[in-house]
Design an enzyme around this catalytic site. Structure first.
Site, PDB file in Angstrom:
ATOM      1  N   LYS A 244       5.197   6.646   4.710  1.00 32.83           N
ATOM      2  CA  LYS A 244       4.948   5.255   4.317  1.00 32.83           C
ATOM      3  C   LYS A 244       5.886   4.372   5.131  1.00 32.83           C
ATOM      4  CE  LYS A 244       3.894   3.822  -0.010  1.00 32.83           C
ATOM      5  NZ  LYS A 244       4.045   3.375  -1.427  1.00 32.83           N
TER       6      LYS A 244
ATOM      7  N   ASP B 183       2.953   0.248 -13.674  1.00 30.68           N
ATOM      8  CA  ASP B 183       1.662   0.150 -12.976  1.00 30.68           C
ATOM      9  C   ASP B 183       0.901   1.473 -13.048  1.00 30.68           C
ATOM     10  OD1 ASP B 183      -0.373  -1.204 -11.692  1.00 30.68           O
ATOM     11  OD2 ASP B 183       0.440  -0.877  -9.675  1.00 30.68           O
TER      12      ASP B 183
ATOM     13  N   GLY C 126      -4.012   4.656   4.983  1.00 30.32           N
ATOM     14  CA  GLY C 126      -4.054   3.564   4.007  1.00 30.32           C
ATOM     15  C   GLY C 126      -3.110   2.445   4.395  1.00 30.32           C
TER      16      GLY C 126
ATOM     17  N   TYR D 210       2.833  -4.169   1.607  1.00 35.09           N
ATOM     18  CA  TYR D 210       4.127  -4.051   2.278  1.00 35.09           C
ATOM     19  C   TYR D 210       4.284  -2.760   3.074  1.00 35.09           C
ATOM     20  CZ  TYR D 210       6.026  -0.767  -1.251  1.00 35.09           C
ATOM     21  OH  TYR D 210       6.279   0.321  -2.052  1.00 35.09           O
ATOM     22  N   ALA D 211       3.225  -1.963   3.188  1.00 34.30           N
ATOM     23  CA  ALA D 211       3.385  -0.680   3.875  1.00 34.30           C
ATOM     24  C   ALA D 211       2.080  -0.179   4.478  1.00 34.30           C
ATOM     25  CB  ALA D 211       3.927   0.366   2.904  1.00 34.30           C
ATOM     26  N   VAL D 212       2.230   0.649   5.511  1.00 31.81           N
ATOM     27  CA  VAL D 212       1.120   1.409   6.090  1.00 31.81           C
ATOM     28  C   VAL D 212       1.428   2.883   5.841  1.00 31.81           C
ATOM     29  CG1 VAL D 212      -0.193   1.931   8.171  1.00 31.81           C
ATOM     30  CG2 VAL D 212       0.842  -0.324   7.889  1.00 31.81           C
ATOM     31  N   VAL D 213       0.412   3.638   5.408  1.00 30.63           N
ATOM     32  CA  VAL D 213       0.622   5.054   5.098  1.00 30.63           C
ATOM     33  C   VAL D 213      -0.085   5.912   6.149  1.00 30.63           C
ATOM     34  CG1 VAL D 213       0.346   6.890   3.389  1.00 30.63           C
ATOM     35  CG2 VAL D 213       0.789   4.542   2.633  1.00 30.63           C
TER      36      VAL D 213
END
Length: 306
Positions: free
Chosen positions: A36, A129, A14, A18-21
């Site tokens: 992450k 959220d 994913g 602000y991040a790649v998992v």
């Protein structure tokens, strides 16, 4: 790809703002993990605030119904969060019509969600959220509250806050009105909408934009008035609203045909317009809904596919 002596990244699963998992492995235990990787290069001043929030609040909380932050490490100038691996989420389950679930399953999921939310609120943290795809499933069926990128400490009474939080369909009426002061009641509203969605298996309040969200919300649940929410008419956008009556109990029974009377009470407690009268996480957990039959399913016995 080996990222340090303890962890290996196996495949990307994913990517967000602000991040790649990545799916990964912890060598010492053989445990599947999620890594992450925070994109520090995207932000001229270093880390994005969302990443800072996530680290801060996950470090403060250990609970069976909150995602576990296992470790933090640096690699190639990027911050990496090592999280427990959670293979699927509630949004996937709701949308997959081949997955059949029962009122007892819904009750189990609501109980776990509210235990996680209560733990946040007891630690003076607003999630801000809550939505189905931020409620993740562990391999043994536990629901875990995840994604603390919008979380913050519960504010002092007069502290000014942004109302531009919570994904639109799950946004409480005080946020729709642009309130600058709000409480943990915003999270409870989101849980109420999720509960309605679980019973319907379609989105309950799917507004197309911020203005339409108010229309959709008040058409379904009634436009609040000063009688039940003192001074609600003082919000700037209030005078532009269409006034809708609240739904009768019979209308709710027809909309939620499988819901018991206690289930409707439970939902209405969470979806109370006036945030000061809305149920707290404690009130939800003490609801007769959880005491009536059927009892909540054993999470490990609920059959969901990844």
């Amino acid at each position: 790809m080996k990222v340090n002596m303890e962890y290996t990244k196996e495949k990307k699963v994913g990517e967000g703002t602000y991040a790649v998992v990545y799916l990964g492995c912890q060598h010492s235990t053989g445990r599947k993990i999620a890594i992450k990787e925070i994109k520090t290069s995207e932000f001229k001043d270093g880390l994005d605030m969302s990443a800072i929030r996530e680290v801060k609040y996950l470090q403060e909380m250990q609970h069976p119904n909150v995602i576990e932050l296992i470790d933090i490490f640096m690699a190639y100038d990027n911050l990496n969060l090592v999280l427990e691996f959670l293979p699927t989420d509630l949004e996937v389950v709701i949308k997959d019509k081949s997955i059949l679930f029962t009122p007892a399953d819904i009750k189990a999921w609501m109980l776990m969600t509210l235990r996680g939310v209560y733990h946040c609120h007891r630690n003076f943290i607003l999630h801000r959220d809550l939505k189905p795809n931020n409620l993740l499933f562990s391999p043994d069926g536990q629901i875990k509250v995840a994604d603390f990128g919008l979380a913050r400490a519960i504010p002092a009474p007069h502290e000014i806050l942004t109302s531009n939080v919570v994904t639109r369909w799950y946004r409480a009426p005080e946020l729709l009105f642009g309130a600058k002061h709000y409480t943990s009641a915003i999270d409870i509203w989101s849980v109420g909408v999720i509960f309605a969605e679980l019973m319907l298996r379609i989105p309950y309040l799917p507004g197309q934009n911020d203005v339409d969200q108010m229309e959709v919300t008040f058409r379904a649940l009634g436009t609040p008035t000063d009688r039940d929410w003192p001074e609600v008419s003082s919000f700037m956008t209030y005078n532009k609203l269409q006034i809708y009556p609240p739904p009768s109990r019979d209308e709710l029974r027809k909309r939620f045909i499988a819901a018991s009377e206690y289930a409707l009470d439970f939902m209405c407690g969470m979806l109370t317009m006036n945030p000061q009268k809305r149920w707290t996480a404690v009130q939800c957990l003490e609801s007769d809904y959880f005491k009536e039959l059927p009892p909540p399913s054993d999470p490990s016995s609920i059959k969901i596919r990844n």
